[in-house]
Design an enzyme around this catalytic site. Structure first.
Site, PDB file in Angstrom:
ATOM      1  N   HIS A  67    -125.820   0.470 -59.101  1.00 24.30           N
ATOM      2  CA  HIS A  67    -124.817   0.082 -58.100  1.00 24.30           C
ATOM      3  C   HIS A  67    -123.669  -0.647 -58.812  1.00 24.30           C
ATOM      4  O   HIS A  67    -123.920  -1.510 -59.653  1.00 24.30           O
ATOM      5  CB  HIS A  67    -125.448  -0.814 -57.027  1.00 24.30           C
ATOM      6  CG  HIS A  67    -124.471  -1.176 -55.955  1.00 24.30           C
ATOM      7  ND1 HIS A  67    -124.117  -0.296 -54.944  1.00 24.30           N
ATOM      8  CD2 HIS A  67    -123.716  -2.285 -55.768  1.00 24.30           C
ATOM      9  CE1 HIS A  67    -123.206  -0.859 -54.176  1.00 24.30           C
ATOM     10  NE2 HIS A  67    -122.941  -2.074 -54.651  1.00 24.30           N
ATOM     11  N   ALA A  81    -120.559  -1.773 -68.179  1.00 15.68           N
ATOM     12  CA  ALA A  81    -121.837  -2.149 -67.546  1.00 15.68           C
ATOM     13  C   ALA A  81    -122.729  -0.948 -67.214  1.00 15.68           C
ATOM     14  O   ALA A  81    -123.805  -0.797 -67.782  1.00 15.68           O
ATOM     15  CB  ALA A  81    -121.564  -2.988 -66.302  1.00 15.68           C
TER      16      ALA A  81
HETATM   17  C1  GAR Z   1    -120.852   4.948 -60.006  1.00 14.12           C
HETATM   18  O1  GAR Z   1    -119.910   3.922 -60.136  1.00 14.12           O
HETATM   19  C2  GAR Z   1    -122.094   4.454 -59.310  1.00 14.12           C
HETATM   20  O2  GAR Z   1    -122.436   3.143 -59.660  1.00 14.12           O
HETATM   21  C3  GAR Z   1    -121.669   4.505 -57.865  1.00 14.12           C
HETATM   22  O3  GAR Z   1    -120.946   5.708 -57.770  1.00 14.12           O
HETATM   23  C4  GAR Z   1    -120.340   6.018 -59.028  1.00 14.12           C
HETATM   24  C5  GAR Z   1    -120.760   7.399 -59.439  1.00 14.12           C
HETATM   25  O4  GAR Z   1    -120.108   7.822 -60.609  1.00 14.12           O
HETATM   26  N1  GAR Z   1    -122.802   4.441 -56.985  1.00 14.12           N
HETATM   27  C6  GAR Z   1    -122.783   3.831 -55.808  1.00 14.12           C
HETATM   28  O5  GAR Z   1    -121.792   3.329 -55.338  1.00 14.12           O
HETATM   29  C7  GAR Z   1    -124.114   3.829 -55.081  1.00 14.12           C
HETATM   30  N2  GAR Z   1    -124.100   2.850 -54.020  1.00 14.12           N
HETATM   31  P1  GAR Z   1    -120.658   8.984 -61.516  1.00 14.12           P
HETATM   32  O6  GAR Z   1    -120.950  10.178 -60.598  1.00 14.12           O
HETATM   33  O7  GAR Z   1    -119.536   9.279 -62.448  1.00 14.12           O
HETATM   34  O8  GAR Z   1    -121.886   8.498 -62.216  1.00 14.12           O
END
Ligand code: GAR
Length: 208
Positions: free
Chosen positions: A110, A180
């Site tokens: 998250h 992070a």
């Molecule tokens: C990431 O920042 C992840 O932490 C967030 O969505 C993004 C996905 O990016 N997740 C949430 O908000 C879950 N509550 P990615 O598809 O490039 O990994």
């Protein structure tokens, strides 16, 4: 070998961080056995293909109702017989049946320091918009086990990231990912593969 199913919805940069972590030996004894996605045509699916990982797309649009969609989702995970399920930017409320079956075997990343900026409505860029609107100076990311609440499960690891005065939601999202998320998610998977993560009374301890 820890058999991992990674669930994704979009860009898949966290999936990439896991793929790269395994490739360069930062994550040991771990294999991504399947990528499960709820959105056809997203970059995350291409990343799986480029890495030679089997992927399955389970889109709610292909099912008559939520129950059927959830059953298909659970089937697609079960078929891969995972030891660990990693939610890496998975924007679907996880079916209760899956949470019960895989207690303490589902983790989520998250993009904030839980319990700040989490829960219903806080996902993706919205988290960073809320962080900037509130004017906090420090944000970060959290990796936690998934329970039946929204972002409420036992916390495994967190890492803080500075908010800059001239940040936009996009620049902040990028920094939180780079400093992070892409660091602590592979790290946690490696610790779990090594059997170093224990959950007791809702709290996580990492053993040597
Ligand atoms: C990431 O920042 C992840 O932490 C967030 O969505 C993004 C996905 O990016 N997740 C949430 O908000 C879950 N509550 P990615 O598809 O490039 O990994």
């Amino acid at each position: 070998m820890l058999r991992v199913v990674v669930c994704v919805s979009g860009g898949g940069t966290n999936l990439q961080a896991i793929i790269d972590g395994i490739a360069r030996g930062a994550i040991f004894h771990t294999e991504i056995v399947r990528v499960v996605c709820n959105n056809p045509g997203v970059r995350a699916l291409e990343r799986a293909k480029e890495a030679g990982i089997e992927s399955v797309c389970v889109s709610p649009k292909d099912y008559g109702d939520r129950e059927q969609f959830e059953a298909a989702l659970i089937r697609s995970v079960d078929e891969a017989a995972p030891d660990l399920i990693v939610l890496a930017g998975f924007m679907v409320k996880v079916p209760e049946g899956l949470i019960k079956k895989y207690e303490h075997r589902i983790i989520n990343v998250h993009p904030s320091l839980i319990p700040a900026f989490c829960g219903t409505g806080y996902y993706g860029l919205r988290v960073h918009e809320a962080v900037l609107a509130r004017g906090v100076k420090i944000t970060g990311a959290t990796v936690h086990f998934v329970d039946d609440g929204m972002d409420t499960g036992p916390i495994i690891m967190q890492k803080a990231v500075e908010v800059h005065e001239d940040d936009t939601p996009e620049t902040l999202q990028k920094r939180v990912m780079q400093e992070a998320e892409w660091v602590i998610l592979p790290w946690c998977i490696n610790l779990i593969a090594a059997g170093q993560v224990k959950v007791e009374n809702g709290r996580v301890t990492v053993t040597e």
